[in-house]
Design a protein around this motif. Structure first.
Motif, PDB file in Angstrom:
ATOM      1  N   ALA A   1       8.666  -4.781  -6.038  1.00 29.36           N
ATOM      2  CA  ALA A   1       8.911  -4.055  -6.660  1.00 29.36           C
ATOM      3  C   ALA A   1       7.586  -2.725  -6.738  1.00 29.36           C
ATOM      4  N   ILE A   2       6.500  -3.084  -6.300  1.00 30.72           N
ATOM      5  CA  ILE A   2       5.466  -2.471  -6.840  1.00 30.72           C
ATOM      6  C   ILE A   2       5.149  -2.729  -5.731  1.00 30.72           C
ATOM      7  N   GLN A   3       5.559  -2.986  -4.614  1.00 36.39           N
ATOM      8  CA  GLN A   3       4.302  -3.164  -3.004  1.00 36.39           C
ATOM      9  C   GLN A   3       5.210  -2.007  -1.962  1.00 36.39           C
ATOM     10  N   GLU A   4       6.957  -1.821  -2.485  1.00 32.73           N
ATOM     11  CA  GLU A   4       8.033  -0.818  -2.423  1.00 32.73           C
ATOM     12  C   GLU A   4       7.552   0.722  -2.630  1.00 32.73           C
ATOM     13  N   LYS A   5       7.164   0.409  -4.292  1.00 33.40           N
ATOM     14  CA  LYS A   5       6.597   1.699  -4.716  1.00 33.40           C
ATOM     15  C   LYS A   5       5.248   2.098  -4.211  1.00 33.40           C
ATOM     16  N   VAL A   6       3.987   1.542  -3.693  1.00 39.27           N
ATOM     17  CA  VAL A   6       3.092   2.020  -3.463  1.00 39.27           C
ATOM     18  C   VAL A   6       3.285   1.921  -1.954  1.00 39.27           C
ATOM     19  N   LYS A   7       4.200   2.110  -1.047  1.00 40.59           N
ATOM     20  CA  LYS A   7       4.571   1.614   0.364  1.00 40.59           C
ATOM     21  C   LYS A   7       4.535   3.439   0.851  1.00 40.59           C
ATOM     22  N   THR A   8       5.878   3.567  -0.746  1.00 41.42           N
ATOM     23  CA  THR A   8       6.125   5.141  -0.611  1.00 41.42           C
ATOM     24  C   THR A   8       5.098   6.096  -1.168  1.00 41.42           C
ATOM     25  N   ILE A   9       3.849   5.884  -2.173  1.00 35.32           N
ATOM     26  CA  ILE A   9       3.559   6.914  -2.086  1.00 35.32           C
ATOM     27  C   ILE A   9       2.057   6.717  -1.002  1.00 35.32           C
ATOM     28  N   LEU A  10       1.622   5.484  -0.639  1.00 31.89           N
ATOM     29  CA  LEU A  10       0.950   5.388   0.697  1.00 31.89           C
ATOM     30  C   LEU A  10       1.373   6.905   1.560  1.00 31.89           C
ATOM     31  N   SER A  11       2.192   6.380   2.058  1.00 37.97           N
ATOM     32  CA  SER A  11       2.654   7.149   3.252  1.00 37.97           C
ATOM     33  C   SER A  11       3.092   8.320   2.771  1.00 37.97           C
ATOM     34  N   GLN A  12       3.097   8.780   2.173  1.00 35.73           N
ATOM     35  CA  GLN A  12       2.070  10.819   1.756  1.00 35.73           C
ATOM     36  C   GLN A  12       1.065  11.149   1.472  1.00 35.73           C
ATOM     37  N   LEU A  13       0.122  10.490   0.783  1.00 34.80           N
ATOM     38  CA  LEU A  13      -1.292  10.264   0.596  1.00 34.80           C
ATOM     39  C   LEU A  13      -1.474  11.199   1.919  1.00 34.80           C
ATOM     40  N   GLY A  14      -1.115  11.282   3.108  1.00 36.31           N
ATOM     41  CA  GLY A  14      -2.231  11.821   4.245  1.00 36.31           C
ATOM     42  C   GLY A  14      -1.560  13.070   4.799  1.00 36.31           C
ATOM     43  N   SER A  15      -0.629  13.495   4.084  1.00 35.82           N
ATOM     44  CA  SER A  15      -0.098  14.983   3.707  1.00 35.82           C
ATOM     45  C   SER A  15      -1.279  15.716   2.553  1.00 35.82           C
ATOM     46  N   GLU A  16      -2.073  14.695   1.826  1.00 32.80           N
ATOM     47  CA  GLU A  16      -2.661  15.591   1.257  1.00 32.80           C
ATOM     48  C   GLU A  16      -3.430  16.390   1.482  1.00 32.80           C
ATOM     49  N   THR A  17      -4.161  17.736   0.694  1.00 31.68           N
ATOM     50  CA  THR A  17      -5.779  18.255   1.522  1.00 31.68           C
ATOM     51  C   THR A  17      -6.721  17.646   1.330  1.00 31.68           C
ATOM     52  N   ASN A  18      -7.613  17.828   2.130  1.00 29.11           N
ATOM     53  CA  ASN A  18      -9.181  17.208   1.715  1.00 29.11           C
ATOM     54  C   ASN A  18      -8.895  15.818   2.197  1.00 29.11           C
ATOM     55  N   VAL A  19      -8.407  15.121   2.903  1.00 28.70           N
ATOM     56  CA  VAL A  19      -7.796  13.634   3.262  1.00 28.70           C
ATOM     57  C   VAL A  19      -9.159  13.263   4.187  1.00 28.70           C
ATOM     58  N   GLY A  20      -9.391  13.911   5.355  1.00 27.72           N
ATOM     59  CA  GLY A  20      -9.276  13.639   6.770  1.00 27.72           C
ATOM     60  C   GLY A  20      -8.776  13.085   7.144  1.00 27.72           C
ATOM     61  N   PRO A  21      -8.510  13.026   8.865  1.00 32.26           N
ATOM     62  CA  PRO A  21      -7.637  12.734   9.819  1.00 32.26           C
ATOM     63  C   PRO A  21      -6.666  11.841   9.617  1.00 32.26           C
ATOM     64  N   TRP A  22      -5.587  11.775   9.684  1.00 37.18           N
ATOM     65  CA  TRP A  22      -4.760  10.848   8.672  1.00 37.18           C
ATOM     66  C   TRP A  22      -3.944  10.190  10.091  1.00 37.18           C
ATOM     67  N   GLN A  23      -3.627   9.318  10.875  1.00 35.42           N
ATOM     68  CA  GLN A  23      -3.057   8.535  11.990  1.00 35.42           C
ATOM     69  C   GLN A  23      -2.173   7.534  11.047  1.00 35.42           C
ATOM     70  N   THR A  24      -0.865   7.516  11.179  1.00 31.49           N
ATOM     71  CA  THR A  24       0.201   6.480  11.436  1.00 31.49           C
ATOM     72  C   THR A  24       0.229   4.992  11.885  1.00 31.49           C
ATOM     73  N   ILE A  25       0.163   4.476  12.093  1.00 30.93           N
ATOM     74  CA  ILE A  25       0.229   2.953  13.547  1.00 30.93           C
ATOM     75  C   ILE A  25       1.253   1.936  12.959  1.00 30.93           C
TER      76      ILE A  25
END
Ligand code: Z5A
Ligand code: MG
Length: 215
Positions: A155-179
């Motif tokens: 249950a925690i890992q599912e929520k974390v995956k959703t949140i983590l995958s959205q963090l790359g589109s926030e401002t001032n996080v630097g370049p972000w690439q999904t692998i």
């Protein structure tokens, strides 16, 4: 006199690897570090006094308020900042196995507010690249059962995956690439290294000083 001084040393690149439990972060961190000759830092860094409190919490040997443990995870990063900056300044690349994004994702998954979670990490060294190793829960399950630590539940890992995958589109996080971390280990390394080399080239070309996260 030619007027030419000694060439200015180019700083190293700060690379962050993020992802869920068993995404293959530590595997890739060590492979990339070997390939580009980098220093590696794993968060949490469990050997410092703060890290030992975190370790005890993760191992369910102690209980703590959700806010308090969040601040300890952040403090554990801040206590490594001098070392990170000195290494980068010396021209050494640094690869972090997890960083502030894990801090936000796991605490938000427990219900803390996003803005509150973000604030203690404001101003940390800004990654020159974050690689988010993305893995479906089904493929993760094929890599063996979860361990006994506090967050190692579906249950925690599912929520974390959703949140983590959205963090790359926030401002001032630097370049972000999904692998795609579901591929075979060598292909994941190849994809990671292609992005890492682009990031290093960009640092060397621009010669810009390291930035500050979330600012
Ligand atoms: N946490 C937090 O709450 N707040 C924070 O600020 C921070 C962390 C920084 C400790 O994490 C916990 O702290 C974590 C988040 C929280 N809780 N959880 N979950 P950790 O970093 O100490 O542990 P972990 O990262 O979760 O688990 P891990 O086992 O280290 O995962 P990994 O490094 O991503 O995976 P791995 O060890 O490289 O590989 C796992 C297995 O899969 C291994 O057998 C490999 O051989 C295999 N593997 C790897 N890649 C592949 C591929 N491509 N195919 C097949 N098999 C593979
Ligand atoms: Mg690991």
């Amino acid at each position: 006199m030619s007027g030419l001084g000694a060439a200015k040393k180019v700083r190293g690149a700060l690379i962050v690897i993020e992802g869920l439990d068993r995404a293959g972060k530590s595997t890739q961190v060590s492979r990339i570090a070997q390939s580009i000759t980098a220093k590696t830092i794993k968060f949490p860094e469990r050997t410092t006094p703060i890290g030992k409190m975190i370790d005890s919490y993760l191992g369910k040997m102690s209980e703590m308020d959700d806010h308090a443990i969040h601040l300890l995870f952040s403090a554990n990063r801040w206590e490594k900042v001098d070392e990170i900056l000195r290494s980068l300044d010396d021209g050494q690349h640094v690869i972090c196995d997890r960083y502030a994004f894990s801090g936000i994702a796991y605490s938000c998954a427990k219900g803390l507010s996003h803005d509150w979670c973000r604030s203690p990490d404001v101003g940390l060294p800004l990654p020159d690249l974050t690689l988010f190793l993305s893995l479906t829960p089904e493929v993760a399950a094929q890599r063996g059962a979860y361990g006994e630590e506090r967050y190692e539940v579906v249950a925690i890992q599912e929520k974390v995956k959703t949140i983590l995958s959205q963090l790359g589109s926030e401002t001032n996080v630097g370049p972000w690439q999904t692998i795609d971390a579901g591929q075979d280990i060598d292909k994941v390394t190849e994809d990671c290294l292609a992005e890492v080399k682009k990031a290093i080239d960009s640092v060397q070309l621009k010669g810009a000083p390291i930035g500050k996260l979330f600012t």
